[in-house]
Design an enzyme around this catalytic site. Structure first.
Site, PDB file in Angstrom:
ATOM      1  N   LYS A 114       0.281 -10.223   8.219  1.00 15.43           N
ATOM      2  CA  LYS A 114       0.598  -8.851   8.593  1.00 15.43           C
ATOM      3  C   LYS A 114      -0.668  -8.299   9.228  1.00 15.43           C
ATOM      4  O   LYS A 114      -1.664  -8.034   8.549  1.00 15.43           O
ATOM      5  CB  LYS A 114       1.012  -8.020   7.381  1.00 15.43           C
ATOM      6  CG  LYS A 114       1.313  -6.559   7.722  1.00 15.43           C
ATOM      7  CD  LYS A 114       1.622  -5.724   6.485  1.00 15.43           C
ATOM      8  CE  LYS A 114       1.846  -4.264   6.855  1.00 15.43           C
ATOM      9  NZ  LYS A 114       2.056  -3.404   5.665  1.00 15.43           N
ATOM     10  N   TYR A 163      -2.727 -10.235   4.733  1.00 19.89           N
ATOM     11  CA  TYR A 163      -2.613  -8.836   5.164  1.00 19.89           C
ATOM     12  C   TYR A 163      -3.985  -8.362   5.618  1.00 19.89           C
ATOM     13  O   TYR A 163      -4.906  -8.228   4.814  1.00 19.89           O
ATOM     14  CB  TYR A 163      -2.076  -7.985   4.008  1.00 19.89           C
ATOM     15  CG  TYR A 163      -1.858  -6.515   4.318  1.00 19.89           C
ATOM     16  CD1 TYR A 163      -1.839  -6.016   5.619  1.00 19.89           C
ATOM     17  CD2 TYR A 163      -1.655  -5.610   3.273  1.00 19.89           C
ATOM     18  CE1 TYR A 163      -1.638  -4.667   5.879  1.00 19.89           C
ATOM     19  CE2 TYR A 163      -1.443  -4.261   3.521  1.00 19.89           C
ATOM     20  CZ  TYR A 163      -1.440  -3.789   4.818  1.00 19.89           C
ATOM     21  OH  TYR A 163      -1.244  -2.456   5.067  1.00 19.89           O
ATOM     22  N   TYR A 175     -13.283  -3.003  -0.380  1.00 18.03           N
ATOM     23  CA  TYR A 175     -14.447  -2.420  -1.035  1.00 18.03           C
ATOM     24  C   TYR A 175     -15.644  -3.367  -1.100  1.00 18.03           C
ATOM     25  O   TYR A 175     -16.768  -2.974  -0.781  1.00 18.03           O
ATOM     26  CB  TYR A 175     -14.097  -1.910  -2.447  1.00 18.03           C
ATOM     27  CG  TYR A 175     -15.202  -1.082  -3.078  1.00 18.03           C
ATOM     28  CD1 TYR A 175     -15.448   0.219  -2.650  1.00 18.03           C
ATOM     29  CD2 TYR A 175     -16.006  -1.599  -4.087  1.00 18.03           C
ATOM     30  CE1 TYR A 175     -16.460   0.979  -3.205  1.00 18.03           C
ATOM     31  CE2 TYR A 175     -17.017  -0.849  -4.653  1.00 18.03           C
ATOM     32  CZ  TYR A 175     -17.256   0.436  -4.210  1.00 18.03           C
ATOM     33  OH  TYR A 175     -18.261   1.177  -4.753  1.00 18.03           O
ATOM     34  N   ARG A 224      -8.384   0.091   5.742  1.00 19.27           N
ATOM     35  CA  ARG A 224      -8.369   0.295   4.287  1.00 19.27           C
ATOM     36  C   ARG A 224      -9.349  -0.619   3.566  1.00 19.27           C
ATOM     37  O   ARG A 224      -9.802  -0.299   2.462  1.00 19.27           O
ATOM     38  CB  ARG A 224      -6.959   0.055   3.731  1.00 19.27           C
ATOM     39  CG  ARG A 224      -5.952   1.141   4.135  1.00 19.27           C
ATOM     40  CD  ARG A 224      -4.624   0.923   3.431  1.00 19.27           C
ATOM     41  NE  ARG A 224      -3.641   1.926   3.791  1.00 19.27           N
ATOM     42  CZ  ARG A 224      -3.505   3.118   3.209  1.00 19.27           C
ATOM     43  NH1 ARG A 224      -4.327   3.448   2.232  1.00 19.27           N
ATOM     44  NH2 ARG A 224      -2.568   3.962   3.607  1.00 19.27           N
ATOM     45  N   THR A 263       0.824  -1.213   0.000  1.00 20.47           N
ATOM     46  CA  THR A 263       0.000   0.000   0.000  1.00 20.47           C
ATOM     47  C   THR A 263       0.853   1.257   0.000  1.00 20.47           C
ATOM     48  O   THR A 263       0.555   2.239  -0.693  1.00 20.47           O
ATOM     49  CB  THR A 263      -0.910   0.010   1.242  1.00 20.47           C
ATOM     50  OG1 THR A 263      -1.611  -1.227   1.330  1.00 20.47           O
ATOM     51  CG2 THR A 263      -1.902   1.152   1.183  1.00 20.47           C
ATOM     52  N   THR A 264       1.940   1.254   0.776  1.00 20.82           N
ATOM     53  CA  THR A 264       2.811   2.424   0.909  1.00 20.82           C
ATOM     54  C   THR A 264       3.475   2.792  -0.421  1.00 20.82           C
ATOM     55  O   THR A 264       3.918   3.925  -0.604  1.00 20.82           O
ATOM     56  CB  THR A 264       3.870   2.163   1.996  1.00 20.82           C
ATOM     57  OG1 THR A 264       3.194   1.833   3.210  1.00 20.82           O
ATOM     58  CG2 THR A 264       4.754   3.362   2.243  1.00 20.82           C
TER      59      THR A 264
END
Length: 294
Positions: free
Chosen positions: A164, A135, A109, A140, A46-47
């Protein structure tokens, strides 16, 4: 998966002022991690602003990191989507020879049920030629992958080797650690509670702040894994304000401001993200200068 114990970092994708991928800055950031004690690198998480990267740009990022790393550290590749079939097709078609594992985010989503999350990762596990790190990041994805679902996946698929865990819930993390299979790794995805998670039995972290201050953060994790609690907490409290600051106005805008202060890259982010404001930029710069002098 001993290579996943310790400190991994979720690499940013540095951009030039014209928003193109800054290959030279990315190489510099990779070397900065390696030179300062990071244990492994996570590519296209994501980062990395991977949601705004084209397919060609993603390939460029992968190629650049692999070439800069030169086999020195283990590499993990982010392979995730809310389209299960899309993930399965990538897993079946991509060359993973430079990577030791994939990091795959819980579907976002769509807001699947726990059974839907299980079935998604069942398909991922069956298609993946590499070990899978789940993850969980409810902030998010809008859905929390519960410990029972994670443990079910870990028990049912040998190549599901780690999670994670980024729910920001220490109690949830401890339930995972308490009930996980013996060799399954619980990796912090939340910098602020990394040390408590490590001391509770976690395997380390995939960090954001760690790539800005790799020497200090990786040392904190090593001290925690070795049960040197007081020394580890000294570093935790040294960096705690910076952890709050880098997420104050969104990730990776905060960490990119630190890289600008360090002279490693521009602070450019792509819309819909924007740069941190002047007040936060000054606070981050002041903090970075202070740490650099220590």
């Amino acid at each position: 998966m001993q290579s996943l114990i310790g400190t991994g970092v979720a690499l940013v994708t540095p951009f030039k002022k014209d928003f193109s991928v800054d290959v030279e800055a990315l190489k510099a950031i990779v070397n900065f991690q390696i030179d300062n004690g990071i244990d492994y690198l996570v590519v296209l998480g994501t980062t990395a602003e991977s949601a705004t990267l084209s397919k060609a740009e993603k390939e460029l990022v992968i190629k650049t990191v692999v070439e800069a790393n030169k086999g020195r550290l283990p590499l993990v590749l982010g392979v995730g989507s809310n389209n299960t079939q899309e993930v399965v097709e990538e897993l079946k078609s991509r060359d993973f020879s430079d990577f030791v594992a994939i990091l795959s985010v819980s579907p976002y989503y769509n807001k699947p049920t726990q059974e839907g999350i299980y079935q998604h990762f069942k398909a991922v596990a069956q298609a993946s030629p590499l070990p899978v790190i789940l993850y969980n990041v409810p902030g998010r994805t809008a859905s929390n992958m519960l410990p029972s679902t994670i443990i079910r996946l870990a028990n049912d698929f040998k190549n599901v080797v780690a999670v994670k865990e980024a729910a920001g819930d220490l109690v949830q993390a401890m339930k995972l650690i308490q009930n996980k299979p013996k060799d399954f790794l619980v990796i912090s995805g939340d910098d602020m509670i990394t040390l408590p998670m490590v001391l509770a039995g976690g395997a380390g972290v995939i960090s954001v702040i760690g790539e800005g201050f790799p020497k200090q953060f990786s040392e904190m994790v090593r001290l925690g894994l070795n049960r040197r609690v007081e020394d580890a907490y000294k570093i935790h409290y040294l960096l705690a304000d910076a952890i709050d600051m880098i997420f104050e106005q969104g990730n990776p805008a905060g960490i990119k401001e630190i890289f600008k202060s360090l002279g490693l890259s521009e602070n450019t982010v792509r819309l819909p993200l924007v740069n941190v404001d002047e007040n936060l930029a000054k606070r981050l710069d002041d903090f970075t200068v202070k740490i650099s002098k220590m």
